[in-house]
Design an enzyme around this catalytic site. Structure first.
Site, short mmCIF file in Angstrom:
data_model
loop_
_atom_site.label_atom_id
_atom_site.label_comp_id
_atom_site.label_asym_id
_atom_site.label_seq_id
_atom_site.Cartn_x
_atom_site.Cartn_y
_atom_site.Cartn_z
N LYS A 86 0.87 -1.19 0.00
CA LYS A 86 0.00 0.00 0.00
C LYS A 86 0.90 1.23 0.00
CE LYS A 86 -4.40 0.98 0.09
NZ LYS A 86 -5.54 0.19 -0.39
N ASP A 103 -6.90 4.39 -4.70
CA ASP A 103 -7.61 4.24 -3.43
C ASP A 103 -8.21 5.63 -3.17
OD1 ASP A 103 -7.80 2.16 -0.98
OD2 ASP A 103 -7.55 4.13 -0.09
P1 NDP Z 1 -12.86 7.86 -3.32
O1 NDP Z 1 -11.78 8.86 -3.08
O2 NDP Z 1 -13.36 7.65 -4.70
O3 NDP Z 1 -14.13 8.18 -2.40
C1 NDP Z 1 -14.00 8.26 -1.03
C2 NDP Z 1 -15.34 8.61 -0.44
O4 NDP Z 1 -15.27 8.50 0.97
C3 NDP Z 1 -15.74 10.05 -0.73
O5 NDP Z 1 -17.14 10.14 -0.76
C4 NDP Z 1 -15.18 10.78 0.48
O6 NDP Z 1 -15.85 12.00 0.74
C5 NDP Z 1 -15.45 9.78 1.57
N1 NDP Z 1 -14.47 9.91 2.65
C6 NDP Z 1 -13.15 9.70 2.58
N2 NDP Z 1 -12.56 9.93 3.75
C7 NDP Z 1 -13.55 10.31 4.58
C8 NDP Z 1 -13.59 10.68 5.94
N3 NDP Z 1 -12.48 10.70 6.69
N4 NDP Z 1 -14.80 10.98 6.48
C9 NDP Z 1 -15.93 10.96 5.73
N5 NDP Z 1 -15.95 10.62 4.42
C10 NDP Z 1 -14.78 10.30 3.88
O7 NDP Z 1 -12.29 6.50 -2.71
P2 NDP Z 1 -12.78 4.99 -2.96
O8 NDP Z 1 -14.23 4.96 -3.23
O9 NDP Z 1 -11.84 4.39 -3.92
O10 NDP Z 1 -12.47 4.34 -1.54
C11 NDP Z 1 -13.45 4.23 -0.52
C12 NDP Z 1 -13.06 3.11 0.44
O11 NDP Z 1 -12.99 1.89 -0.28
C13 NDP Z 1 -11.69 3.26 1.11
O12 NDP Z 1 -11.75 2.68 2.40
C14 NDP Z 1 -10.78 2.42 0.23
O13 NDP Z 1 -9.63 1.99 0.93
C15 NDP Z 1 -11.72 1.27 -0.08
N6 NDP Z 1 -11.39 0.46 -1.26
C16 NDP Z 1 -11.22 1.03 -2.48
C17 NDP Z 1 -10.95 0.23 -3.57
C18 NDP Z 1 -10.85 0.79 -4.94
O14 NDP Z 1 -10.72 -0.01 -5.87
N7 NDP Z 1 -10.94 2.09 -5.16
C19 NDP Z 1 -10.77 -1.22 -3.43
C20 NDP Z 1 -11.07 -1.72 -2.11
C21 NDP Z 1 -11.33 -0.89 -1.07
P3 NDP Z 1 -15.24 13.38 0.20
O15 NDP Z 1 -15.16 13.26 -1.29
O16 NDP Z 1 -16.18 14.44 0.67
O17 NDP Z 1 -13.89 13.46 0.84
O1 2IT Z 2 -7.93 -1.56 -1.03
C1 2IT Z 2 -7.82 -2.04 -2.19
O2 2IT Z 2 -7.98 -3.25 -2.40
C2 2IT Z 2 -7.52 -1.11 -3.28
N1 2IT Z 2 -7.46 0.09 -3.05
C3 2IT Z 2 -7.29 -1.64 -4.66
C4 2IT Z 2 -5.93 -2.22 -4.80
C5 2IT Z 2 -5.51 -2.59 -6.20
O3 2IT Z 2 -4.32 -2.87 -6.35
O4 2IT Z 2 -6.34 -2.62 -7.11
#
Ligand code: NDP
Ligand code: 2IT
Length: 450
Positions: free
Chosen positions: A126, A166
């Site tokens: 990560k 992420d």
């Molecule tokens: P994005 O940046 O696309 O979206 C994040 C979302 O979460 C936004 O709506 C943001 O709000 C909100 N957010 C982030 N931090 C906070 C906080 N501290 N308090 C309140 N709201 C918050 O990220 P992702 O959708 O990619 O990621 C979301 C989650 O999913 C994370 O935990 C990530 O680790 C996990 N994840 C992501 C993967 C991926 O493929 N992208 C894979 C597996 C897990 P705002 O825009 O207002 O900040």
């Molecule tokens: O938390 C996760 O699994 C991710 N942010 C995606 C990792 C990846 O390598 O696609």
């Protein structure tokens, strides 16, 4: 025998004493794999626990870049290469002010077991930075990404370490990072996943985590003999990549997501969230409460107005709850609210969105609980499909990737459910996921020697 409780106490008094979030993730894993550790002395003999808790290496570096006003900005960045026993280090990059060594250690540690659960040849890693892309111009984001990759490129490679997105890192950032790598090395390689399609990005990678989450929960409901998601009210938190595509899949299945949120507050729309509008809001990078302008019936609650005990989003009665924002966003109060309202299933889209207390409450209740490292593995699984496509210079169709994603999520769900049963914890998907993931990594660590 490994005394897990003693180990946890000593970790809390060690160098890790300030790594609260990392220790939370470690504690959950160690406690739930106890039945496995007790069943076979080989884990102790090969010091697997002691070895798996320390990353292979962790880089910390400075990122210096110039803002649009000509001011010099400095950020701190990291890459944690945790474990590569099963394949190249693989895991996302997070750009958010809260990024620290603790947060990335927790995410990297979780990623080892998540990646193992996919059954694919990928290790765990990560990275990220405390840089906040919010409020920055495209040009500033590009300059930050250039400076960030100038250092990161020393440590990555298609068979070494393959980062992805992420929080705060989407197609725009990945495009700039890829461009910088290519510029510095003259090499057009799959060193990142989640790339825009024109650079070899896989179809369905943007959708993969959200779609995968819902596929997993669909399968879990079937295994546990519960009603399908069709016509059911669902709660989603977050409004980013994972949240949007979880909502999209819910709509495709005939369910109705009625909430979403961001760092400034939450929307409750009884008519069902207008997903096209949310996508537009994200694309235009405008505030989430813009939604209210065209949806007068929807309710916007500012974060300042949340009750101090918890997030009001989780107090709305619903069949399914899908936290898709960030870690520790569901506390014990929120869990009690969901359980009181007879929520049937909680599916974690974000990484470790439930606190330890909340997780324990779900496990002790009738509410099904799909833990992140199993339920959100669809994103990294399709990342591995992207690596395969890049290595063989192929492009798979959306249909092929989507059906492989669904198959992978169903397979993970079955594996987790069967493992829980095998270790006498029927229905406990936390135990099932931790044991199944740990076992696969541990076997590889034993086989490769020290
Ligand atoms: P994005 O940046 O696309 O979206 C994040 C979302 O979460 C936004 O709506 C943001 O709000 C909100 N957010 C982030 N931090 C906070 C906080 N501290 N308090 C309140 N709201 C918050 O990220 P992702 O959708 O990619 O990621 C979301 C989650 O999913 C994370 O935990 C990530 O680790 C996990 N994840 C992501 C993967 C991926 O493929 N992208 C894979 C597996 C897990 P705002 O825009 O207002 O900040
Ligand atoms: O938390 C996760 O699994 C991710 N942010 C995606 C990792 C990846 O390598 O696609």
């Amino acid at each position: 025998m490994i005394d897990v409780d003693k180990l946890l106490v000593s970790l809390k008094q060690s160098n890790y004493s300030n790594s609260e979030t990392f220790l939370q993730a470690v504690e959950e894993v160690l406690i739930s794999i106890k039945p496995l550790l007790d069943s076979d002395p080989k884990y102790h003999k090969h010091s697997i626990i002691e070895r798996i808790l320390i990353p292979d290496r962790m880089f910390k570096f400075k990122v210096t870049w110039m803002d649009d006003k000509g001011g010099i900005q400095v950020n701190t960045a990291y890459r944690v290469q945790f474990n590569n026993s099963l394949g190249p280090y693989k895991g996302g990059l997070r750009f958010h002010p809260s990024v620290s060594a603790d947060i990335l250690s927790f995410l990297g540690f979780e990623q080892i077991f998540k990646n193992a659960l996919t059954g694919l040849p990928i290790g765990g890693g990560k990275g990220g930075s405390d840089f906040d892309p919010k409020g920055k111009s495209d040009f500033e984001v590009m300059k930050f990404c250039r400076a960030f990759m100038t250092e990161l490129q020393k440590y990555i490679g298609p068979r070494i370490d393959v980062p992805a997105g992420d929080i705060g890192v989407g197609a725009r950032e990945i495009g700039y990072l890829f461009g910088t790598y290519k510029k510095i090395t003259s090499s057009y390689e799959g060193i990142l996943t989640g790339k825009p399609g024109m650079f070899g990005g896989s179809k369905i990678r943007p959708e993969a985590t959200g779609y995968g989450l819902i596929y997993f929960v669909e399968r879990m409901l079937e295994i546990e003999g519960k009603e399908k998601l069709k016509d059911k009210i669902c709660l989603i938190s977050g409004s980013g990549n994972v949240a949007m595509f979880a909502m999209e899949k819910l709509y495709q299945l005939g369910a109705k997501p009625v909430t979403c949120s961001g760092s400034k507050g939450m929307i409750y729309d009884e008519n069902g969230i207008d997903l096209e509008l949310i996508k537009k809001i994200r694309e235009d990078r405008v505030p989430l409460d813009t939604y209210k302008k065209t949806h007068k019936d929807a309710k916007w609650t500012k974060i300042e107005d949340y009750p101090k005990e918890g997030n009001p989003l989780w107090s709305i009665p619903a069949y399914g709850a899908f936290p898709c924002a960030t870690q520790n966003e569901i506390n014990a109060h929120d869990a009690k609210e969901l359980i009181k309202n007879k929520c049937v299933v909680v599916g974690e889209g974000a990484n470790m969105p439930s606190t330890k207390e909340a997780t324990d409450l779900f496990l002790a209740s009738d509410c099904l609980f799909a833990p992140a490292k199993a339920a959100n593995a669809g994103g990294v699984a399709v990342s591995e499909f992207e690596m395969s496509q890049n290595a063989s210079m192929q492009t798979w169709s959306s249909e092929v990737v989507d059906s492989k994603l669904k198959e992978t999520m169903y397979h993970i769900c079955d594996k987790v459910s069967n493992t829980a049963k095998e270790y006498g914890e029927n229905g406990n998907y936390v135990t099932g996921a931790n044991i199944a993931g740990f076992k696969r990594v541990a076997e590889a660590m034993i086989a490769e020697g020290i």
